[in-house]
Design a protein around this motif. Structure first.
Motif, PDB file in Angstrom:
ATOM      1  N   PRO A   1      40.104  41.752  31.411  1.00 37.01           N
ATOM      2  CA  PRO A   1      40.005  42.788  32.405  1.00 37.01           C
ATOM      3  C   PRO A   1      41.264  43.495  32.928  1.00 37.01           C
ATOM      4  CG  PRO A   1      38.992  41.228  33.501  1.00 37.01           C
ATOM      5  CD  PRO A   1      39.433  40.634  32.368  1.00 37.01           C
ATOM      6  N   ALA A   2      41.104  44.680  33.365  1.00 37.89           N
ATOM      7  CA  ALA A   2      42.240  45.658  33.671  1.00 37.89           C
ATOM      8  C   ALA A   2      42.017  45.251  35.589  1.00 37.89           C
ATOM      9  CB  ALA A   2      41.465  46.931  32.753  1.00 37.89           C
ATOM     10  N   GLY A   3      41.106  45.440  35.654  1.00 40.09           N
ATOM     11  CA  GLY A   3      40.417  45.188  37.077  1.00 40.09           C
ATOM     12  C   GLY A   3      39.324  45.113  37.619  1.00 40.09           C
ATOM     13  N   GLY A   4      38.552  44.346  38.385  1.00 40.66           N
ATOM     14  CA  GLY A   4      37.421  44.792  38.520  1.00 40.66           C
ATOM     15  C   GLY A   4      37.264  43.169  39.044  1.00 40.66           C
ATOM     16  N   PHE A   5      36.028  43.127  39.955  1.00 39.34           N
ATOM     17  CA  PHE A   5      35.363  41.361  40.104  1.00 39.34           C
ATOM     18  C   PHE A   5      34.164  41.681  39.660  1.00 39.34           C
ATOM     19  CE2 PHE A   5      34.621  38.245  43.405  1.00 39.34           C
ATOM     20  CZ  PHE A   5      36.524  37.099  42.854  1.00 39.34           C
ATOM     21  N   ASN A  52      41.499  46.499  49.972  1.00 40.03           N
ATOM     22  CA  ASN A  52      41.688  47.805  49.316  1.00 40.03           C
ATOM     23  C   ASN A  52      40.576  48.080  50.910  1.00 40.03           C
ATOM     24  OD1 ASN A  52      42.469  48.772  47.248  1.00 40.03           O
ATOM     25  ND2 ASN A  52      40.438  47.553  46.041  1.00 40.03           N
ATOM     26  N   GLY A 111      32.590  47.517  47.751  1.00 38.78           N
ATOM     27  CA  GLY A 111      34.642  47.939  47.432  1.00 38.78           C
ATOM     28  C   GLY A 111      33.678  47.095  45.580  1.00 38.78           C
ATOM     29  N   SER A 125      44.844  46.412  45.423  1.00 34.22           N
ATOM     30  CA  SER A 125      44.174  47.983  44.741  1.00 34.22           C
ATOM     31  C   SER A 125      44.560  48.373  43.396  1.00 34.22           C
ATOM     32  CB  SER A 125      45.652  49.312  45.746  1.00 34.22           C
ATOM     33  OG  SER A 125      45.623  50.165  45.075  1.00 34.22           O
ATOM     34  N   VAL A 126      45.577  47.552  42.809  1.00 29.25           N
ATOM     35  CA  VAL A 126      46.429  47.629  41.148  1.00 29.25           C
ATOM     36  C   VAL A 126      44.649  47.739  40.355  1.00 29.25           C
ATOM     37  CG1 VAL A 126      47.768  46.867  39.265  1.00 29.25           C
ATOM     38  CG2 VAL A 126      48.480  48.202  41.794  1.00 29.25           C
ATOM     39  N   THR A 130      41.596  46.632  41.458  1.00 26.90           N
ATOM     40  CA  THR A 130      40.463  47.322  42.290  1.00 26.90           C
ATOM     41  C   THR A 130      40.044  46.139  42.219  1.00 26.90           C
ATOM     42  OG1 THR A 130      40.487  48.736  40.159  1.00 26.90           O
ATOM     43  CG2 THR A 130      38.993  49.106  41.196  1.00 26.90           C
ATOM     44  N   LEU A 131      40.213  45.096  43.401  1.00 31.28           N
ATOM     45  CA  LEU A 131      39.249  43.751  43.736  1.00 31.28           C
ATOM     46  C   LEU A 131      39.037  44.284  44.679  1.00 31.28           C
ATOM     47  CD1 LEU A 131      42.138  41.341  42.907  1.00 31.28           C
ATOM     48  CD2 LEU A 131      39.900  42.226  41.160  1.00 31.28           C
ATOM     49  N   PRO A 132      37.524  43.452  45.305  1.00 28.08           N
ATOM     50  CA  PRO A 132      36.912  43.988  46.308  1.00 28.08           C
ATOM     51  C   PRO A 132      37.041  43.082  47.419  1.00 28.08           C
ATOM     52  CG  PRO A 132      35.296  42.913  45.154  1.00 28.08           C
ATOM     53  CD  PRO A 132      36.578  43.634  44.456  1.00 28.08           C
ATOM     54  N   GLN A 178      35.703  48.472  30.156  1.00 25.05           N
ATOM     55  CA  GLN A 178      34.627  47.880  31.080  1.00 25.05           C
ATOM     56  C   GLN A 178      33.519  48.815  31.683  1.00 25.05           C
ATOM     57  OE1 GLN A 178      38.689  46.441  32.910  1.00 25.05           O
ATOM     58  NE2 GLN A 178      37.413  45.313  33.995  1.00 25.05           N
ATOM     59  N   VAL A 232      45.882  37.035  39.742  1.00 24.75           N
ATOM     60  CA  VAL A 232      47.237  35.771  40.761  1.00 24.75           C
ATOM     61  C   VAL A 232      48.496  35.916  39.954  1.00 24.75           C
ATOM     62  CG1 VAL A 232      47.484  32.751  40.373  1.00 24.75           C
ATOM     63  CG2 VAL A 232      45.336  34.248  41.353  1.00 24.75           C
ATOM     64  N   ILE A 233      48.611  36.646  38.201  1.00 26.58           N
ATOM     65  CA  ILE A 233      50.129  35.914  37.904  1.00 26.58           C
ATOM     66  C   ILE A 233      50.601  36.831  38.817  1.00 26.58           C
ATOM     67  CG2 ILE A 233      51.114  36.697  35.419  1.00 26.58           C
ATOM     68  CD1 ILE A 233      48.747  35.243  34.501  1.00 26.58           C
ATOM     69  N   VAL A 251      48.806  44.994  33.947  1.00 26.70           N
ATOM     70  CA  VAL A 251      47.536  45.358  32.835  1.00 26.70           C
ATOM     71  C   VAL A 251      47.491  46.056  31.286  1.00 26.70           C
ATOM     72  CG1 VAL A 251      46.081  47.399  33.157  1.00 26.70           C
ATOM     73  CG2 VAL A 251      46.201  45.975  34.854  1.00 26.70           C
ATOM     74  N   ALA A 297      46.170  44.038  29.612  1.00 29.18           N
ATOM     75  CA  ALA A 297      44.547  44.359  29.179  1.00 29.18           C
ATOM     76  C   ALA A 297      44.328  45.807  27.955  1.00 29.18           C
ATOM     77  CB  ALA A 297      43.762  45.189  30.644  1.00 29.18           C
TER      78      ALA A 297
END
Lengths: 320, 497
Positions: free
Chosen positions: A163-167, A269, B196, A260-261, A263-265, B236, A186-187, A152, A156
């Protein structure tokens, strides 16, 4: 083979039953009452009693278990104590993130491991073999969240490339965005996962390289690469497949941390939230679904192993 | 086998390469077409404020999707919203409220007095989990003589009645399934709640008042502060509603791209004693403990330059605030004298029930070392929030505990001897009761100021500090609330350049 399948399936069912009991009992060992989730800070003793009756925490444990296990068998995961919303649709929605994350991470790890593992084995007496083995050792020692944080920071925060996180809000409707969101996670999984896999592939390849049949093939005029390609892979894959089953399950569990790192739903999490809130139906639902996943993967790995190697089929159905 | 693996690997690799190209925020539109991306740590549990939806549901929906008869402004004032006019009878027992006649719910139903009645009944219902429930015990009856008139009859005077109404969402009485959908009157409609992850609101074109200044608001939910900060840095999100980790602020301070707002919070960090038990039933002991703790050092170690010291349960935004920080000064010698006077010259030991989440464990360690200096031994017992609720709040099975109390105007809990901390002062109880039945707000303010001073004199609890309310935003957005009283976060005035 059929007899084996039946025995293996019976074992699967038995494992599931044991898992259900363990999940249920462990959660009941937590301090506090799940009924608290339904109460406001001004709750009266009557309201507390009513809440306990509603969630069933005033009943004997055996009765609570029987009722719950019955629901699970019918795949009724119940409703969250906290939100009052049904558990199953949310678990299924979260799988849209967790399954692609786990599978892509695992496949990428496999590719890295196959290349690096075979190379490390073939070049075990060369400098690159030593370097690759060293990296594999290092990879095993690094915690997965740390890899995530580093990625990240680089991709990021410094480069602004990913992106640093999220979906994405629309999930997989724009696959490009969804895959972009999953790239770093994934990486992260692949980096950590491939380390241990590399060692297995290397060990399996070394076994094959030192084997009589490969020497025979080489003596017959095949190059090392040809010999490996024709004879080595199939033989080498048998022990690797067994490990792959375990590793795929581990990847799923590793996804909890990665989600968690980043922030993926995903399911991971959801599990962390549910544990923090003592939301028993959610915790149980997630554990049951992931346990089922792990057991099915183990089942599939055993079957595939026997399909790849006829000797296993014979010896197992002959001896047991 | 080999071929399958190669195929799968190729797909995976291709997918990863393919995705390397696009990134970052896609919402570049500014002005009235802008999408405002807000980062928060408080995702709603569900969307109902009477069904355990939690703090997040207030933050996202209060004032944005749902409106009350009155609204609590970001400065703590109460203003009419859906109420056009109100009249109070001379005895203070009858409130006649006239509704605006130009208001529609998002479903198209007009707002009527029946909706108001059913909304309040939902809050006071048996199965309601609203924390505001007991505020409405005074309501004897609600009548709806016509579509725009609601008449409340109270069993006794309640000067906070209008203020309490500002918390109540007016919901269409025909609405169902409020846990996953909405039918309010606010400037936004709910677009989608992706559990979430995000909750998005879209500007509603038929809003009765001034239209929202942005087209869309998306709340992004995070489980930890670091991910949230990263999201702001990488563009973001535009705003963080409430920063909970002061360490991260250095990335934003002194950087022209961000604004760090230091607003007024109402959240107090408390060392609450069980005032029923020895030795904490002795006022001198409580005062000794209070004076033994260097609150300034504590606040500074946890929040740096943010937050402030308070000497009582009252934050500066409450009308009955007075500065009481010197009533129990930090003075180790004084603490020792007080202990000796109370008969504990050699100190004593007690168990401190400590919630397992931030900042409590750190605070507990700090208190332990401070109190050791005056001979008091603290045994830290770490418990979960759930355990706290059962053990401390319900069973009162504790000696002392740490807890944060978030609401404004909550000093009145000290007028209830049955509350978990068991502070029992008949004079304070009388003042609290009289204050609620006061005829004027001046009278109410005078009485609650007395309460405020008395609980400080008695060191009913140790009020360690008031949390800061820190909103960090990208410098190209403006118009956001900075105080976020009671967790609300009005988004309709936010403008992005």
């Amino acid at each position: 083979m059929l007899a084996y399948l039946i025995r293996r399936f019976a074992f699967l069912v038995l494992s599931l039953v044991v898992a259900l009991v363990v999940i249920f009992v462990l959660l009941r060992l937590l301090p506090g009452d799940p009924a608290n989730a339904l109460l406001s800070v001004n709750a009266t003793p009557e309201q507390i009693a009513a809440a306990r009756a509603q969630v069933g925490s005033d009943r004997p444990l055996a009765e609570q278990f029987a009722r719950w296990a019955g629901d699970m068998v019918r795949f009724d995961l119940g409703e969250s104590y906290i939100s009052g919303l049904p558990v199953l649709p949310e678990v299924l929605a979260r799988l849209q993130v967790t399954v692609p994350l786990t599978v892509l991470g695992f496949l990428l790890a496999l590719v890295i491991a196959l290349v690096a593992g075979v190379a490390a084995a073939v070049g075990s007496d060369r400098w690159y073999g030593t370097v690759l083995s060293g990296f594999a050792q290092l990879g095993i020692a690094i915690p997965v969240f740390w890899v995530g944080i580093i990625l990240v920071w680089i991709f990021a925060l410094q480069l602004g490339a990913l992106p640093a996180g999220g979906f994405p809000r629309d999930d997989w409707e724009t696959p490009g965005e969804a895959l972009t969101a999953l790239t770093l996670p994934v990486i992260t999984i692949a980096v950590v996962m491939s380390a241990s896999l590399t060692r297995y592939v290397r060990a399996a390849t070394l076994d094959v390289v030192g084997s009589g049949y490969l020497r025979t093939a080489r003596a017959g005029g095949a190059s090392m690469a040809q010999a490996l390609w024709w004879h080595g892979l199939r033989n080498g894959s048998v022990p690797v497949i067994a490990i792959l089953g375990i590793e795929l399950s581990t990847t799923l569990l590793g996804a909890v941390v990665v989600e968690s790192v980043f922030t993926l739903p995903g399911l991971g999490n959801m599990l962390i939230d549910a544990i923090a809130q003592h939301d028993y139906p959610n915790i149980q639902g997630i554990l049951v679904v992931s346990t089922l996943f792990v057991l099915l993967v183990g089942f599939a790995a055993d079957i595939v192993q026997r399909l790849v190697d006829p000797r296993l089929r014979l010896s197992v159905s002959g001896n047991r | 086998m080999k071929r399958q693996l190669t195929l799968a690997a190729t797909i995976a690799a291709a997918a990863l390469v393919l995705t390397g190209c696009s990134s970052g925020s896609a919402d570049d539109a500014g002005g009235a077409d802008a999408t405002i991306n807000i980062g928060s740590l408080y995702e709603p549990q569900n969307l109902s404020n009477t069904g355990g939806g939690g703090q997040g549901v207030t933050e996202a929906l209060s004032g944005n999707v749902y409106e009350g008869l009155y609204k609590l402004t970001d400065d703590g004032e109460v203003e009419p919203l859906l109420a056009a006019d109100d009249e109070v009878s001379d005895d203070g027992l009858t409130y006649t409220i006239t509704l605006r006649d130009d208001v529609e719910f998002h479903s198209g139903d007009p707002l009527t007095s029946v909706d108001v009645k059913s909304s309040i009944e939902a809050v006071t219902a048996e199965d309601s989990q609203s924390a505001r429930k007991s505020s409405f015990d005074v309501i004897e009856s609600i009548e709806t003589p016509d579509d725009t008139t609601v008449v409340f009859t109270l069993s006794q005077r309640s000067i906070s009645f209008i203020y309490n109404l500002s918390y109540i969402w007016i919901v269409n009485d025909a609405a169902t399934d409020l846990k996953t959908s909405e039918d309010g009157t606010g400037p936004y409609t709910l677009d989608e709640w992706k559990r979430g992850s995000t909750l998005s609101l879209t500007r509603w074109d038929d809003y009765w008042g001034d239209a929202a200044k942005n087209a869309e608001v998306v709340f992004h939910y995070y489980t930890d502060a670091t991910s949230q900060n990263n999201a702001l840095i990488s563009g973001q999100i535009d705003i963080i509603t409430s920063v909970q980790s002061p360490d991260a602020l250095s990335q934003f301070e002194g950087n022209d791209d961000y604004v760090v707002n230091n607003g007024s919070s109402t959240t107090k960090e408390l060392l609450a004693f069980n005032d029923r038990l020895e030795p904490f039933n002795d006022r001198l002991v409580r005062k000794a403990v209070y004076s033994a703790i260097d609150r300034e050092k504590l606040l500074n170690s946890i929040w740096g330059d943010y937050g402030q010291l308070i000497g009582s349960m009252v934050p500066p935004t409450d009308p009955w605030y007075v500065d009481l920080t010197d009533v129990n000064p930090y003075d180790v010698d004084l603490a020792k004298d007080l202990l000796a006077e109370a008969g504990y010259a050699d100190g004593f030991s007690f168990t401190l029930d400590t919630p397992n989440y931030d900042p409590h464990p750190a605070v507990a360690e700090f208190l332990k070392s401070e109190l050791a200096k005056v001979g008091i031994t603290v045994n830290i017992n770490v418990i979960t929030a759930d355990e706290w609720y059962t053990k401390v709040f319900q069973d009162r099975d504790f000696e002392a505990t740490l807890q944060e109390h978030v609401n404004d105007r909550d000093v009145v809990w000290y007028g209830n001897p049955d509350f978990y901390w068991g502070y029992d002062n008949a004079q304070v109880q009388k003042w609290v009761a009289e204050a609620e039945q006061a005829k004027t707000t001046d009278e109410q303010t005078e009485l609650l100021t007395k309460v405020n001073k008395q609980i400080a004199e008695d060191a009913a609890s140790v009020w360690l500090y008031l949390y800061p309310q820190i909103v960090v935003a990208s410098s190209d957005v403006s118009g956001y609330p900075v105080n976020g009283l009671n967790s609300q976060f009005y988004a309709y005035d936010i403008v992005k350049e």
